[in-house]
Design an enzyme around this catalytic site. Structure first.
Site, PDB file in Angstrom:
ATOM      1  N   CYS A  33       0.793  -1.094  -0.080  1.00 61.43           N
ATOM      2  CA  CYS A  33       0.020   0.071  -0.031  1.00 61.43           C
ATOM      3  C   CYS A  33       0.945   1.514  -0.117  1.00 61.43           C
ATOM      4  CB  CYS A  33      -0.914   0.189   1.084  1.00 61.43           C
ATOM      5  SG  CYS A  33       0.082  -0.040   2.778  1.00 61.43           S
ATOM      6  N   CYS A 102      -1.829  -3.695   8.136  1.00 56.91           N
ATOM      7  CA  CYS A 102      -1.340  -2.546   8.698  1.00 56.91           C
ATOM      8  C   CYS A 102      -0.824  -2.687  10.365  1.00 56.91           C
ATOM      9  CB  CYS A 102      -2.581  -1.435   8.823  1.00 56.91           C
ATOM     10  SG  CYS A 102      -3.505  -1.222   7.494  1.00 56.91           S
TER      11      CYS A 102
END
Ligand SMILES: Cc1ncc(COP(=O)(O)O)c(C=O)c1O
Ligand SMILES: Cc1ncc(COP(=O)(O)O)c(C=O)c1O
Ligand code: FES
Ligand code: FES
Lengths: 144, 387, 387, 144
Positions: A33, A102
């Site tokens: 990302c 994440c």
């Protein structure tokens, strides 16, 4: 989509900032990302006296960095090794599936900072391996 | 400010009250299947034909050239897959651009897996296709050119008339995804040499789940959804009468107010752009300054990430998006922003503001002030900022 | 009687008032694109997931196996075209029946033009498939069996469980068009060994333009409409939130009242069948006497033609149909009636009555009396009658 | 879908019935839709004194037979030859496109009855050709 805890840590991130002359600094990036996280540790007598972070990333990235720093603050280095992405996620009451990576970023950043500290001080932390450049974590996705 | 400030009209618009009111009788009273023989259903057939005329009128087409679909995505799929198949004997080459909506891109990718060759034209830094590139890309085997009229992320409007003329001169069919353009800027399928055109209801204050494909008379286009004899046998499935009626009403209203409304929105947009660029450092406008939708502004803020920005705006009751809505679940940076040459990390920090009929100057001011604070705060958090 | 007597619920049903009410907020207030990131749209995502659970529950499926489409026709197309393509390497043979809805038949015909082989199983005089015929039709290359659960014209219900078991034993995927069955008779995809199942909203007092496809977990099925990441990337297009919500509400209500309502309707149906057969000469019931939808009666009246009959009924404010609504514009006699072996001229004089929740015994009486008069009058006109 | 005139003639068909010992009877069928029409003529001194029809067919078929019989009643055989499907359609204020073939059925039935009359009486009616078994009239339809 985020839990209350995530939103709280996103809105009021704990330990945001930098530590000058930190004992260890770890910066990692997520190839998937493009997000980046950096953790600063101030360690004295094997105890994490202070910790700060900076994050360029999504809401979950900010919240997991905040939570990860909270979880290690005041802990021993050994205890800090137990702060995995799972522990962070649990402390946040969970993350959406697509956001699991994440929390891995937070784990990696923490370990990278610990590695930096260990290297600088010529010590070995049990279980800690050299951080590699953060690789893609494929999300679980149905393929057709 | 204590109400929601909705600034994501490119994602979807509210259905207007009058539109809903026009639809209502067709749910509970005039609910008949328009294909039925009894008088009770005859009125529904008429209602559909009236809506068809309104849609045709909006783009300068004949009502016999309008076919109702379930939305912009189906229209895009149908146009591209249908033409690909019907003109296979002529060739297997399709030309499109790198910045199309996924409804077009993924359809083209599907065709590539099935023996077709697709050229993805690059766009310039403002998102415009160079007509010469199109000319050069056309081959003996080219059967279709599909270039969107206006981009859903950066708002750039293509030189469609020129591109259409090139297609026409080369004898190649020309499709355009006009989902973001209809009701916002003037369109004439004849003047623009468009052979197929996709429209969606929910982008112009009509209901979701309804759209249309314009197909120029004489073009062979197999049906995409096979079934009963609806839509002159080209699109099976019981007609979605309430949605068709609402779509017709909405497009009529949009066309009527287009000139004034687009002028008003463009003014708000220009004010917003000017203020943001002036007051927030390390910030750029994406898309063409001049050739852009009247309601679109797209910014990139260096050193910050889009999702965080959106959540912080949301906390201030501002609804906006970073790219297209349908990929906001995805982690990849926008293909459109990459397509105009932005590096990954900058593409990540983008914000799309798309205005609507209800937005005001006060809202712009609130947005600007909020942005200034939020961008500063996120930059403070960012490991990139002081690097 | 001075109000419309609607007896064509197989063509479409009115959307229930409570269903419309459930939909309304999603047009004007909660209009957000469910894929957007802000909280305002989060509620829409939840609303969709609630509806998905309700649909799944109605057929004994898991909500992860339900994909929303634009209707029964799209579901049929998707299931058949998708499986045909995904399992091409395994074979190119598909088995269906001669009495399927056009959404299935025309899709199969399309596949035949594209290198697939299709076996159309004949049905018996009552419209039932013989399980042995299915067994015998299965070959090495068979990749899909598509047999409708209940027929839309003659109401015949297939021995689906048995057919499903045969498919399963042979390792062939089993699709069923359950558009007319869901909400009328109990369905369990596991007990019935169904791998794919089509549903439509407007046949069960939900809105038009919405449907679903059940796809058993683990089955590969390419997306049919390519686009954004909606429906777990399997069906592009902005979700039709109001319609999805209405569909969920309608299917919930239908399932709740199914047992009582189908019993009530079956009684009306039986009364109608008995009276018509007894009081009108040269008349037959089409479809199976026992294995039939609770709301369906289908008659053939010798020597008279269907359209005239329908218009005369319409003049008496009775809405009925001769075959499926979507082909009533066509002049061909119903393929279903030909499929059960009726000669052309008898197939022409058929009448489908499909009951709904509002119909009463008084209405049946009025229908019966009207039919007696009209049939007599049309026979008087007919050159066939005294021949 | 039908005009008022069509509906009127459908609801109140004129000249419905049979003529026993008619001067001419014509029966035609439409292969496309399977409908059948029969017209009976009672002709005296070249004048159509009476006319009746029977029709198994759609609303348009009933209405066109009714209108066709109205149009020829009392007319000479020669005048009857001018009652084409077009004339019938016009008299009915038009028919839907898919129903044009129904009016052809009426024209054909009338001419078949005239042919029967001519044959029985050994006369020749100018312009009248032997009716062939009614053939499919393809409707105008878009093909893909
Ligand atoms: C058996 C059957 N399958 C499919 C369909 C098509 O459904 P829809 O009208 O929702 O496309 C219908 C009704 O039209 C039907 O009766
Ligand atoms: C340019 C463009 N094309 C196609 C679509 C798809 O339209 P729909 O959501 O009606 O399927 C959209 C919006 O989602 C769009 O912005
Ligand atoms: S850190 Fe990349 S999406 Fe969350
Ligand atoms: S006579 Fe056949 S449809 Fe009219």
């Amino acid at each position: 989509m985020y839990t209350k805890k995530v939103m709280d840590h996103f809105q009021n991130p704990r330990n945001m900032g930098e530590i000058e002359g930190a004992s260890g600094v770890g910066t990692v990036g997520n190839a998937k990302c493009g997000d980046i996280m950096r953790i600063y540790l101030d360690i004295e007598d094997e105890i994490i006296k202070d910790v700060k972070f900076k994050t360029f990333g999504c809401g979950a990235a900010v919240a997991t960095s905040s939570m990860a720093t909270e979880l290690v603050k005041g802990k021993t280095v050994k205890e800090a090794m137990e702060v995995t992405n799972k522990a962070v996620m649990e402390a946040l009451d969970g993350l959406p599936r697509a956001k699991v990576h994440c929390s891995l970023l937070a784990e990696e950043a923490l370990q990278a900072a610990l590695w930096d500290y260990a290297k600088k001080n010529g010590i070995v932390i049990e279980g800690l391996v050299e951080p590699k450049p953060f690789e893609e974590h494929e999300e679980e996705e149905e393929e057709f | 400010m204590n109400k929601k400030i909705y600034l994501d009209h490119a994602a979807t618009t509210p259905t207007k009250k009058v539109v809903v009111e026009a639809m209502l009788p067709y749910f509970t009273e005039k609910f008949g299947n328009p294909s039925s023989i009894y008088e009770f259903s005859g009125q529904n057939k008429e209602a559909i034909e009236e809506a068809r005329e309104l849609v045709a009128h909006a783009i300068g087409a004949n009502e016999r050239e309008i076919f109702f679909t379930s939305g912009g995505t189906e229209s895009d799929n149908w146009a591209i897959l249908g033409i690909a198949e019907n003109y296979k004997s002529k060739g297997n080459h399709i030309i499109t651009t790198t910045i199309e909506h996924h409804a077009v891109l993924h359809t083209c990718e599907y065709l590539e897996k099935n023996g077709y060759e697709v050229t993805y034209l690059e766009v310039d830094k403002d998102g415009r296709v160079n007509p010469n590139d199109l000319k050069e890309a056309i081959k003996e085997t080219t059967i279709l050119i599909s270039i969107m009229l206006a981009n859903n992320e950066i708002g750039t409007v293509q030189p469609i008339e020129e591109l259409g003329a090139i297609a026409k001169a080369a004898g190649v069919l020309f499709h355009t995804d006009a989902v973001q353009a209809v009701g916002h800027i003037p369109i004439d399928v004849n003047a623009m040499h468009i052979d197929l055109l996709s429209i969606s209801g929910h982008k112009l204050y009509g209901p979701k789940g309804i759209g249309a494909l314009y197909v120029r008379k004489g073009i062979k286009l197999r049906s995409f959804i096979h079934g009963g004899g609806q839509e002159k046998k080209r699109r099976g499935g019981t007609e979605n009468v309430p949605a068709i009626v609402g779509f017709g009403k909405a497009i009529e209203l949009a066309i009527t107010s287009m000139e004034a409304e687009s002028k008003r929105q463009a003014e708000l947009r220009d004010y917003l752009i000017e203020q943001v660029l002036e007051r927030i450092p390390h910030c750029r406008l994406n898309g063409h300054r001049e050739y852009r939708l009247p309601n679109n502004a797209n910014f990139s803020f260096e050193f910050i990430e889009g999702e965080s920005l959106l959540i912080m705006l949301d906390m201030k009751d501002i609804c906006a998006s970073s790219g297209s809505a349908c990929t906001s679940g995805s982690l990849d940076p926008s293909h459109v922003l990459l397509g105009i040459g932005l590096p990954h990390e900058i593409a990540h920090g983008s914000l799309r503001i798309s205005l609507g009929e209800q937005n005001t100057k006060e809202e712009m001011d609130y947005l600007i002030e909020s942005l200034i604070v939020i961008v500063a705060r996120l930059r403070e958090m960012s490991p990139l900022y002081e690097d």
